[in-house]
Structures are given as structure tokens and as C-alpha cells.
Scaffold this motif. Structure first.
Motif, PDB file in Angstrom:
ATOM      1  N   VAL A 117       0.828  -1.310   0.083  1.00 57.50           N
ATOM      2  CA  VAL A 117      -0.128  -0.005  -0.007  1.00 57.50           C
ATOM      3  C   VAL A 117       1.055   1.244   0.103  1.00 57.50           C
ATOM      4  O   VAL A 117       0.616   2.209  -0.873  1.00 57.50           O
ATOM      5  CB  VAL A 117      -0.983   0.008   1.211  1.00 57.50           C
ATOM      6  CG1 VAL A 117      -1.600   1.247   1.296  1.00 57.50           C
ATOM      7  CG2 VAL A 117      -2.144  -1.073   1.176  1.00 57.50           C
ATOM      8  N   PHE A 118       1.907   1.291   0.917  1.00 57.27           N
ATOM      9  CA  PHE A 118       2.899   2.472   0.832  1.00 57.27           C
ATOM     10  C   PHE A 118       3.279   2.561  -0.471  1.00 57.27           C
ATOM     11  O   PHE A 118       3.531   3.902  -1.043  1.00 57.27           O
ATOM     12  CB  PHE A 118       3.989   2.175   1.999  1.00 57.27           C
ATOM     13  CG  PHE A 118       4.976   3.217   1.876  1.00 57.27           C
ATOM     14  CD1 PHE A 118       4.716   4.445   2.603  1.00 57.27           C
ATOM     15  CD2 PHE A 118       6.016   3.107   1.385  1.00 57.27           C
ATOM     16  CE1 PHE A 118       5.726   5.459   2.750  1.00 57.27           C
ATOM     17  CE2 PHE A 118       7.100   4.140   1.379  1.00 57.27           C
ATOM     18  CZ  PHE A 118       6.874   5.377   1.995  1.00 57.27           C
ATOM     19  N   GLY A 119       3.826   1.390  -1.176  1.00 55.44           N
ATOM     20  CA  GLY A 119       4.543   1.550  -2.542  1.00 55.44           C
ATOM     21  C   GLY A 119       3.725   2.109  -3.471  1.00 55.44           C
ATOM     22  O   GLY A 119       4.085   3.143  -4.206  1.00 55.44           O
ATOM     23  N   ASP A 120       2.273   1.724  -3.630  1.00 51.36           N
ATOM     24  CA  ASP A 120       1.422   2.111  -4.239  1.00 51.36           C
ATOM     25  C   ASP A 120       1.044   3.702  -4.188  1.00 51.36           C
ATOM     26  O   ASP A 120       0.983   4.498  -5.269  1.00 51.36           O
ATOM     27  CB  ASP A 120       0.026   1.296  -4.274  1.00 51.36           C
ATOM     28  CG  ASP A 120       0.141  -0.006  -4.933  1.00 51.36           C
ATOM     29  OD1 ASP A 120       1.128  -0.161  -5.691  1.00 51.36           O
ATOM     30  OD2 ASP A 120      -0.856  -0.663  -4.734  1.00 51.36           O
ATOM     31  N   LEU A 121       0.952   4.079  -2.743  1.00 52.70           N
ATOM     32  CA  LEU A 121       0.752   5.736  -2.548  1.00 52.70           C
ATOM     33  C   LEU A 121       2.148   6.211  -3.053  1.00 52.70           C
ATOM     34  O   LEU A 121       1.740   7.400  -3.415  1.00 52.70           O
ATOM     35  CB  LEU A 121       0.390   5.653  -1.008  1.00 52.70           C
ATOM     36  CG  LEU A 121      -0.836   5.194  -0.706  1.00 52.70           C
ATOM     37  CD1 LEU A 121      -1.001   5.341   0.915  1.00 52.70           C
ATOM     38  CD2 LEU A 121      -1.951   6.068  -1.195  1.00 52.70           C
ATOM     39  N   TRP A 122       3.075   6.023  -2.790  1.00 53.51           N
ATOM     40  CA  TRP A 122       4.549   6.395  -3.148  1.00 53.51           C
ATOM     41  C   TRP A 122       4.228   6.674  -4.751  1.00 53.51           C
ATOM     42  O   TRP A 122       4.692   7.648  -5.081  1.00 53.51           O
ATOM     43  CB  TRP A 122       5.496   5.789  -2.831  1.00 53.51           C
ATOM     44  CG  TRP A 122       6.948   6.032  -3.390  1.00 53.51           C
ATOM     45  CD1 TRP A 122       7.701   5.600  -4.133  1.00 53.51           C
ATOM     46  CD2 TRP A 122       7.512   7.418  -2.925  1.00 53.51           C
ATOM     47  NE1 TRP A 122       8.705   6.507  -4.593  1.00 53.51           N
ATOM     48  CE2 TRP A 122       8.649   7.520  -3.725  1.00 53.51           C
ATOM     49  CE3 TRP A 122       7.261   8.516  -2.063  1.00 53.51           C
ATOM     50  CZ2 TRP A 122       9.579   8.532  -3.788  1.00 53.51           C
ATOM     51  CZ3 TRP A 122       7.959   9.579  -1.939  1.00 53.51           C
ATOM     52  CH2 TRP A 122       9.182   9.654  -2.780  1.00 53.51           C
ATOM     53  N   VAL A 123       4.038   5.621  -5.276  1.00 57.60           N
ATOM     54  CA  VAL A 123       3.972   5.989  -6.758  1.00 57.60           C
ATOM     55  C   VAL A 123       3.149   6.973  -7.388  1.00 57.60           C
ATOM     56  O   VAL A 123       3.250   7.706  -8.168  1.00 57.60           O
ATOM     57  CB  VAL A 123       3.732   4.539  -7.654  1.00 57.60           C
ATOM     58  CG1 VAL A 123       3.317   4.755  -9.069  1.00 57.60           C
ATOM     59  CG2 VAL A 123       4.693   3.615  -7.525  1.00 57.60           C
ATOM     60  N   LEU A 124       1.868   7.069  -6.676  1.00 57.95           N
ATOM     61  CA  LEU A 124       0.737   8.070  -6.847  1.00 57.95           C
ATOM     62  C   LEU A 124       1.506   9.390  -6.563  1.00 57.95           C
ATOM     63  O   LEU A 124       1.276  10.390  -7.307  1.00 57.95           O
ATOM     64  CB  LEU A 124      -0.718   7.888  -6.084  1.00 57.95           C
ATOM     65  CG  LEU A 124      -1.281   6.641  -6.733  1.00 57.95           C
ATOM     66  CD1 LEU A 124      -2.578   6.331  -5.874  1.00 57.95           C
ATOM     67  CD2 LEU A 124      -1.727   6.807  -8.042  1.00 57.95           C
ATOM     68  N   ALA A 125       1.979   9.407  -5.495  1.00 57.25           N
ATOM     69  CA  ALA A 125       2.761  10.988  -5.024  1.00 57.25           C
ATOM     70  C   ALA A 125       3.857  11.475  -5.734  1.00 57.25           C
ATOM     71  O   ALA A 125       3.813  12.529  -6.227  1.00 57.25           O
ATOM     72  CB  ALA A 125       3.167  10.694  -3.361  1.00 57.25           C
ATOM     73  N   TRP A 126       4.576  10.254  -6.291  1.00 59.92           N
ATOM     74  CA  TRP A 126       5.718  10.538  -7.035  1.00 59.92           C
ATOM     75  C   TRP A 126       5.238  11.204  -8.450  1.00 59.92           C
ATOM     76  O   TRP A 126       5.670  12.239  -8.992  1.00 59.92           O
ATOM     77  CB  TRP A 126       6.576   9.298  -7.214  1.00 59.92           C
ATOM     78  CG  TRP A 126       7.819   9.650  -8.056  1.00 59.92           C
ATOM     79  CD1 TRP A 126       7.900   9.420  -9.530  1.00 59.92           C
ATOM     80  CD2 TRP A 126       8.959  10.527  -8.000  1.00 59.92           C
ATOM     81  NE1 TRP A 126       8.832   9.819 -10.173  1.00 59.92           N
ATOM     82  CE2 TRP A 126       9.863  10.484  -9.022  1.00 59.92           C
ATOM     83  CE3 TRP A 126       9.506  11.040  -6.805  1.00 59.92           C
ATOM     84  CZ2 TRP A 126      10.932  10.849  -9.222  1.00 59.92           C
ATOM     85  CZ3 TRP A 126      10.894  11.660  -7.114  1.00 59.92           C
ATOM     86  CH2 TRP A 126      11.507  11.520  -7.916  1.00 59.92           C
ATOM     87  N   SER A 127       4.063  10.490  -9.103  1.00 59.77           N
ATOM     88  CA  SER A 127       3.513  10.934 -10.187  1.00 59.77           C
ATOM     89  C   SER A 127       3.068  12.345 -10.007  1.00 59.77           C
ATOM     90  O   SER A 127       3.117  13.309 -10.936  1.00 59.77           O
ATOM     91  CB  SER A 127       2.561   9.871 -10.689  1.00 59.77           C
ATOM     92  OG  SER A 127       2.969   8.729 -10.896  1.00 59.77           O
ATOM     93  N   ALA A 128       2.365  12.629  -8.932  1.00 59.17           N
ATOM     94  CA  ALA A 128       1.766  14.037  -8.783  1.00 59.17           C
ATOM     95  C   ALA A 128       2.692  14.962  -8.659  1.00 59.17           C
ATOM     96  O   ALA A 128       2.520  15.938  -9.187  1.00 59.17           O
ATOM     97  CB  ALA A 128       0.987  13.924  -7.484  1.00 59.17           C
TER      98      ALA A 128
END
Length: 214
Positions: free
Chosen positions: A15-26
Motif C-alpha cells: 500500500v505504501f509503495g502504491d501511494l508512493w507511486v501516486l505521490a511521485w507521479s503527482a
């Protein structure tokens, strides 16, 4: 389709990895917009030149038209003004071209700033997530059937370290062939746990010895 693991620690990492990917993309997209705005500031001089040159050209042509109305020498008086107006138009076109070049450069630079980091991250992260999803989805389907538990146990025999197998049984392969229910269940549980899944509590492995008569 199994998206996340059953075990809390591994699921939290996913979950943290998925959120990190979203945050990095944003963040990459936000940074790209800032880069675009900063780069477009370079187009301001070109826009100003274009505006000033257009205004000057219009005024010079108006002056030329007025001079052209002068009797006898009007044509000669208007020629310099018309020529200067044409030069002003050329200067306006140059300013417009400069601004357009800057706009194109800013657009492609912002795309590069947004896309390159996102693609680099996704190219490393997505294969890992997809590999887990495929493996976990298959294991979830297997753990709920008797034959599936056998296959998971066999997978453990062929893929788990010998130290892990010897901790389950002194002869795990022989016990699997004999259908020892405890060993088969333990082998399947090891394989599931290695994937981040919990064993099913309802499936009993094959060849379980019949219950003793009362």
C-alpha cells in the motif's frame, strides 16, 4: 485478482509503495507545470516586441496615409513611413516566432520533466506488482481446493530452501508422496506465506487417514 498480501507487514509495504507511486507521479506533474511557467517567462520579451512592433507599424502606416494626402509630394513623403511600417511588421513577426519557439520548448520540456521520472519509476515498480498479483491470484485459487493444496506443497518442495523443508519434516518429499496431511499442509503454508498469503483453514489435504472408529 489478488492485489495485496494477507500478511499485515507485506500488505502495508505494498500500500505504501502504491501511494508512493501516486505521490511521485503527482509531484512530477506539479513540477512539470512549474517548469512550464518558468520557461514561458522567456517568451515575455518576444510577446512585448511583437506587441510594440505591431503598434509602431500601425502608427507608421497611419502617418504614411496622412502624408500621402499631401498634394504633389504626398507619395514621396509616404514611402519612408510605409517602409518603416513594413520593417516594424518584420520585427513583430520575429517577436512572435521567438515566443512560439519558447512555447514549444516549454511544452516539450515540461512533458519530459513529467514523463521521464514517472516512466522510470513505473518500469521498475509495475513488473514487481504484476508478478505478485499473478502469483498471489494463482495461489489464492489453489489454496481453496484439495488438489491446489497438493500443488502448493509440491511447489514448496521444488522451490523452498532445504533448511526450510527440513524444519517441516525429515523426509518432506516422502511425506508428500505418502499424503501426510500435516506435512502437505505445512508445505503449502510455507509456499503461501512466502507469497504473503495465509493458508486456507477449510481445505484438508489429500489422503488424510480416516478417523478411527468409535
Amino acid at each position: 485478482m489478488k492485489l495485496y498480501a494477507d500478511t499485515p507487514m507485506r500488505r502495508s509495504r505494498q500500500v505504501f509503495g502504491d501511494l508512493w507511486v501516486l505521490a511521485w507521479s503527482a509531484f512530477s506533474i506539479w513540477l512539470a507545470t512549474k517548469v512550464f511557467d518558468v520557461t514561458m517567462a522567456l517568451a515575455v520579451p518576444g510577446r512585448k516586441i511583437e506587441s510594440a512592433a505591431k503598434s509602431m507599424g500601425d502608427k507608421l502606416r497611419d502617418a504614411g496615409n496622412s502624408a500621402d494626402n499631401v498634394p504633389v509630394v504626398g507619395g514621396k513623403l509616404a514611402a519612408p513611413f510605409n517602409g518603416a511600417g513594413g520593417a516594424a511588421d518584420s520585427l513583430a513577426d520575429a517577436g512572435h516566432s521567438q515566443a512560439e519557439v519558447v512555447h514549444t520548448f516549454a511544452w516539450w520540456l515540461s512533458i519530459a520533466v513529467a514523463i521521464v521520472p514517472i516512466v522510470m519509476l513505473l518500469s521498475m515498480y509495475i513488473p514487481l506488482r504484476m508478478r505478485f498479483i499473478r502469483r498471489a491470484s494463482t495461489h489464492v485459487a489453489l489454496r481453496d481446493t484439495e488438489s491446489g493444496v497438493d500443488l502448493l506443497a509440491l511447489r514448496a518442495l521444488t522451490g523452498q530452501p532445504l533448511k526450510v523443508l527440513s524444519a517441516i519434516s525429515s523426509d518432506p518429499a516422502g511425506d508428500w508422496r505418502a499424503g501426510n496431511p500435516h506435512v502437505v499442509r505445512a508445505l503449502a503454508a510455507v509456499e503461501l506465506r512466502d507469497t504473503g498469503l495465509k493458508p486456507s483453514a477449510v481445505v484438508t489435504p489429500r489422503h488424510q487417514p480416516p478417523a478411527a472408529p468409535h
